[in-house]
Write a protein that holds these residues in place. Structure first.
Motif, PDB file in Angstrom:
ATOM      1  N   THR A   1      33.041  36.255  41.437  1.00 28.70           N
ATOM      2  CA  THR A   1      33.311  36.650  40.059  1.00 28.70           C
ATOM      3  C   THR A   1      33.422  38.165  40.011  1.00 28.70           C
ATOM      4  O   THR A   1      32.458  38.868  40.324  1.00 28.70           O
ATOM      5  N   CYS A   2      34.603  38.654  39.666  1.00 25.27           N
ATOM      6  CA  CYS A   2      34.884  40.088  39.714  1.00 25.27           C
ATOM      7  C   CYS A   2      35.150  40.624  38.310  1.00 25.27           C
ATOM      8  O   CYS A   2      35.832  39.976  37.507  1.00 25.27           O
ATOM      9  N   TYR A   3      34.630  41.818  38.037  1.00 19.32           N
ATOM     10  CA  TYR A   3      34.749  42.436  36.715  1.00 19.32           C
ATOM     11  C   TYR A   3      35.400  43.809  36.841  1.00 19.32           C
ATOM     12  O   TYR A   3      35.156  44.541  37.805  1.00 19.32           O
ATOM     13  N   ALA A   4      36.205  44.177  35.849  1.00 16.51           N
ATOM     14  CA  ALA A   4      36.779  45.520  35.807  1.00 16.51           C
ATOM     15  C   ALA A   4      37.212  45.850  34.391  1.00 16.51           C
ATOM     16  O   ALA A   4      37.589  44.960  33.611  1.00 16.51           O
ATOM     17  N   ASN A   5      37.164  47.129  34.056  1.00 12.61           N
ATOM     18  CA  ASN A   5      37.651  47.587  32.755  1.00 12.61           C
ATOM     19  C   ASN A   5      39.175  47.648  32.778  1.00 12.61           C
ATOM     20  O   ASN A   5      39.775  48.206  33.708  1.00 12.61           O
ATOM     21  N   ILE A   6      39.803  47.082  31.752  1.00 16.18           N
ATOM     22  CA  ILE A   6      41.262  47.118  31.638  1.00 16.18           C
ATOM     23  C   ILE A   6      41.677  48.477  31.080  1.00 16.18           C
ATOM     24  O   ILE A   6      41.062  48.993  30.150  1.00 16.18           O
ATOM     25  N   LEU A   7      42.718  49.062  31.654  1.00 16.11           N
ATOM     26  CA  LEU A   7      43.205  50.352  31.168  1.00 16.11           C
ATOM     27  C   LEU A   7      43.855  50.203  29.785  1.00 16.11           C
ATOM     28  O   LEU A   7      44.372  49.129  29.446  1.00 16.11           O
ATOM     29  N   PRO A   8      43.835  51.267  28.985  1.00 16.55           N
ATOM     30  CA  PRO A   8      44.453  51.216  27.651  1.00 16.55           C
ATOM     31  C   PRO A   8      45.925  50.815  27.742  1.00 16.55           C
ATOM     32  O   PRO A   8      46.617  51.188  28.691  1.00 16.55           O
ATOM     33  N   SER A   9      46.359  50.053  26.784  1.00 19.57           N
ATOM     34  CA  SER A   9      47.752  49.580  26.644  1.00 19.57           C
ATOM     35  C   SER A   9      48.113  48.451  27.601  1.00 19.57           C
ATOM     36  O   SER A   9      49.234  47.937  27.551  1.00 19.57           O
ATOM     37  N   VAL A  10      47.189  48.032  28.470  1.00 20.05           N
ATOM     38  CA  VAL A  10      47.461  46.885  29.348  1.00 20.05           C
ATOM     39  C   VAL A  10      47.277  45.602  28.550  1.00 20.05           C
ATOM     40  O   VAL A  10      46.258  45.405  27.884  1.00 20.05           O
ATOM     41  N   THR A  11      48.263  44.715  28.615  1.00 16.15           N
ATOM     42  CA  THR A  11      48.237  43.470  27.846  1.00 16.15           C
ATOM     43  C   THR A  11      47.988  42.262  28.746  1.00 16.15           C
ATOM     44  O   THR A  11      48.089  42.340  29.977  1.00 16.15           O
ATOM     45  N   LYS A  12      47.689  41.126  28.117  1.00 20.61           N
ATOM     46  CA  LYS A  12      47.518  39.887  28.865  1.00 20.61           C
ATOM     47  C   LYS A  12      48.792  39.528  29.625  1.00 20.61           C
ATOM     48  O   LYS A  12      48.747  39.033  30.750  1.00 20.61           O
ATOM     49  N   THR A  13      49.924  39.771  28.999  1.00 26.12           N
ATOM     50  CA  THR A  13      51.205  39.471  29.656  1.00 26.12           C
ATOM     51  C   THR A  13      51.374  40.307  30.923  1.00 26.12           C
ATOM     52  O   THR A  13      51.814  39.799  31.964  1.00 26.12           O
ATOM     53  N   MET A  14      51.006  41.567  30.865  1.00 28.62           N
ATOM     54  CA  MET A  14      51.106  42.435  32.038  1.00 28.62           C
ATOM     55  C   MET A  14      50.189  41.943  33.160  1.00 28.62           C
ATOM     56  O   MET A  14      50.559  41.967  34.332  1.00 28.62           O
ATOM     57  N   ILE A  15      49.008  41.483  32.780  1.00 22.13           N
ATOM     58  CA  ILE A  15      48.060  40.958  33.768  1.00 22.13           C
ATOM     59  C   ILE A  15      48.608  39.687  34.408  1.00 22.13           C
ATOM     60  O   ILE A  15      48.610  39.529  35.636  1.00 22.13           O
ATOM     61  N   ASN A  16      49.095  38.761  33.569  1.00 25.04           N
ATOM     62  CA  ASN A  16      49.666  37.516  34.098  1.00 25.04           C
ATOM     63  C   ASN A  16      50.845  37.812  35.021  1.00 25.04           C
ATOM     64  O   ASN A  16      50.970  37.218  36.106  1.00 25.04           O
ATOM     65  N   ASP A  17      51.703  38.730  34.607  1.00 23.39           N
ATOM     66  CA  ASP A  17      52.872  39.075  35.415  1.00 23.39           C
ATOM     67  C   ASP A  17      52.462  39.679  36.752  1.00 23.39           C
ATOM     68  O   ASP A  17      53.111  39.436  37.779  1.00 23.39           O
ATOM     69  N   ALA A  18      51.392  40.459  36.738  1.00 21.34           N
ATOM     70  CA  ALA A  18      50.925  41.090  37.981  1.00 21.34           C
ATOM     71  C   ALA A  18      50.481  40.034  38.994  1.00 21.34           C
ATOM     72  O   ALA A  18      50.844  40.095  40.175  1.00 21.34           O
ATOM     73  N   PHE A  19      49.700  39.064  38.536  1.00 18.89           N
ATOM     74  CA  PHE A  19      49.245  38.007  39.440  1.00 18.89           C
ATOM     75  C   PHE A  19      50.423  37.205  39.986  1.00 18.89           C
ATOM     76  O   PHE A  19      50.485  36.902  41.189  1.00 18.89           O
ATOM     77  N   HIS A  20      51.345  36.873  39.134  1.00 20.79           N
ATOM     78  CA  HIS A  20      52.475  36.051  39.578  1.00 20.79           C
ATOM     79  C   HIS A  20      53.429  36.838  40.482  1.00 20.79           C
ATOM     80  O   HIS A  20      53.952  36.297  41.460  1.00 20.79           O
ATOM     81  N   SER A  21      53.640  38.091  40.178  1.00 23.40           N
ATOM     82  CA  SER A  21      54.490  38.916  41.025  1.00 23.40           C
ATOM     83  C   SER A  21      53.904  39.058  42.419  1.00 23.40           C
ATOM     84  O   SER A  21      54.620  39.021  43.422  1.00 23.40           O
ATOM     85  N   PHE A  22      52.586  39.180  42.480  1.00 24.60           N
ATOM     86  CA  PHE A  22      51.900  39.398  43.755  1.00 24.60           C
ATOM     87  C   PHE A  22      51.791  38.114  44.577  1.00 24.60           C
ATOM     88  O   PHE A  22      51.882  38.154  45.811  1.00 24.60           O
ATOM     89  N   TYR A  23      51.640  36.962  43.912  1.00 24.87           N
ATOM     90  CA  TYR A  23      51.261  35.746  44.633  1.00 24.87           C
ATOM     91  C   TYR A  23      52.210  34.555  44.525  1.00 24.87           C
ATOM     92  O   TYR A  23      51.992  33.548  45.203  1.00 24.87           O
ATOM     93  N   ASP A  24      53.229  34.617  43.729  1.00 26.72           N
ATOM     94  CA  ASP A  24      54.054  33.421  43.526  1.00 26.72           C
ATOM     95  C   ASP A  24      54.677  32.894  44.818  1.00 26.72           C
ATOM     96  O   ASP A  24      54.956  31.695  44.930  1.00 26.72           O
ATOM     97  N   LYS A  25      54.884  33.746  45.808  1.00 26.89           N
ATOM     98  CA  LYS A  25      55.469  33.300  47.080  1.00 26.89           C
ATOM     99  C   LYS A  25      54.417  33.012  48.150  1.00 26.89           C
ATOM    100  O   LYS A  25      54.763  32.725  49.288  1.00 26.89           O
ATOM    101  N   GLU A  26      53.149  33.071  47.761  1.00 29.38           N
ATOM    102  CA  GLU A  26      52.054  32.838  48.709  1.00 29.38           C
ATOM    103  C   GLU A  26      51.546  31.408  48.558  1.00 29.38           C
ATOM    104  O   GLU A  26      50.877  31.074  47.578  1.00 29.38           O
ATOM    105  N   PHE A  27      51.831  30.572  49.534  1.00 30.70           N
ATOM    106  CA  PHE A  27      51.497  29.159  49.419  1.00 30.70           C
ATOM    107  C   PHE A  27      49.995  28.920  49.285  1.00 30.70           C
ATOM    108  O   PHE A  27      49.562  28.043  48.519  1.00 30.70           O
TER     109      PHE A  27
END
Length: 344
Positions: A243-269
């Motif tokens: 379980t990992c915790y971190a402060n989100i930077l100002p102006s970062v949205t849920k959509t940006m977070i979701n996009d980051a995970f998918h951009s990084f891992y969508d091709k990782e089986f």
């Protein structure tokens, strides 16, 4: 490819043999054990009867073993693999070390945290987290297989650090492991009456996996990361939930977070994104090479909570070693690793 397992009778070694048995491109040549030399592996582990019946030999024959092998999987406590690596420096055999000796870019960090002098500082090695260092793994002479806590934690945090979505000074990692992570050697802390029906933290602010996590996150974010890591022991045999915790930077949205995970891992089986507001569990990855990741955004506190679940003996050890082996050999990464999780 001809492979041998050095230190085959520990939990990581035995899990490695389970996986290699179904690997169509791997032929197991030699198995070593200093405590069970001369015995059959199936006499030490009876579940391997009619599966592996090789006789365990001593590491005294390491040159002979290396000459007959394309790869050596070293499943020994820290401090031993670098002796083997140094001795075999001029041999063709490549090494995948499931211990800590080759995980650090800076061997001074290794010496500080492990209290052991590093004796093989100059060698072609790479940190073997497959999803991060795939290209370097392809050609490295020595692959330092990551620790189990580190695998779960780095994979959870990597997209957020890589894309600069969180304050790197605010990261906290709180992880829980099954007791097999401590190895097979008996100790009072792992004795059944001490462990059963209990839940405890240990090595607070001093656990040796801390600098591994910091090293890789610092590389990803191009800034030095210093974090809090607290491990816990759970009365189950295998699995890690980080379980990992971190402060989100100002102006970062849920959509940006979701996009980051998918951009990084969508091709990782082997990374299964369970998505926002999900709850990965160790039960759902047991016996598999999958890492399940979910995340929660706490808008009240401005923090993100990421949950990451792996089997510490597979994705956290032997499965990752085989994934690295596949990359290094040019095989499909899934080869030998297409095991569905064991359920229930």
């Amino acid at each position: 490819m001809k492979v041998s397992v050095i230190g085959a009778t520990g939990y990581a070694g035995i899990e490695l043999l389970r996986i290699l048995y179904n690997h169509p491109e791997a032929e197991v040549m030699y198995l070593t054990s200093e405590s069970n030399t001369g015995r059959k592996i199936s006499d030490v582990y009876e579940h391997l009867y009619k599966i592996y019946d090789q006789q365990l030999i001593s590491m005294d024959k390491i040159d002979e073993i290396a000459d007959a092998s394309d790869f050596l999987f070293i499943c020994l406590p820290h401090g031993h693999a670098m002796q083997v690596g140094r001795q075999l420096e001029n041999k063709a055999a490549r090494i995948i070390d499931l211990g800590a000796d080759y995980r650090f870019n800076n061997t001074e960090v290794y010496e500080k945290w492990y209290k052991v002098k590093h004796t093989h500082k100059t060698t072609n090695r790479v940190y073997g987290l497959s999803e991060l260092h795939r290209e370097m793994i392809k050609s490295a002479k020595i692959i330092g297989n990551p620790g189990c806590y580190t695998t779960a934690s780095i994979l959870a945090l990597a997209p957020l650090v890589k894309y600069g979505l969180v304050e790197i000074s605010s990261i906290i990692v709180d992880a829980k492991s099954g007791v097999s992570g401590a190895g097979r050697t008996a100790s009072p802390a792992n004795h059944f009456p001490e462990l059963y029906d209990s839940f405890k933290a240990y090595s607070v602010a001093t656990h040796r996996h801390t600098p591994e996590i910091e090293q890789e996150l610092s590389w990803l974010g191009q800034k030095k990361v210093t974090l809090n890591f607290t491990p816990h022991l759970v009365p189950m045999d295998r699995g890690i939930l980080s379980t990992c915790y971190a402060n989100i930077l100002p102006s970062v949205t849920k959509t940006m977070i979701n996009d980051a995970f998918h951009s990084f891992y969508d091709k990782e089986f082997f990374i299964r994104l369970r998505g926002i507001n999900s709850y990965p569990t160790t039960k759902n990855v047991r016996g598999s090479n999958f890492c399940d990741i979910g995340w929660h955004v706490d808008q009240r506190t401005g923090r993100i909570v990421i949950l990451s679940a792996i089997d510490n003996l597979v994705k956290g050890a032997a499965g990752q070693a085989v994934q690295n082996f596949n990359i290094a050999c040019g095989f499909n990464e899934k080869t030998g690793l297409m095991m569905a999780p064991v359920y229930p």
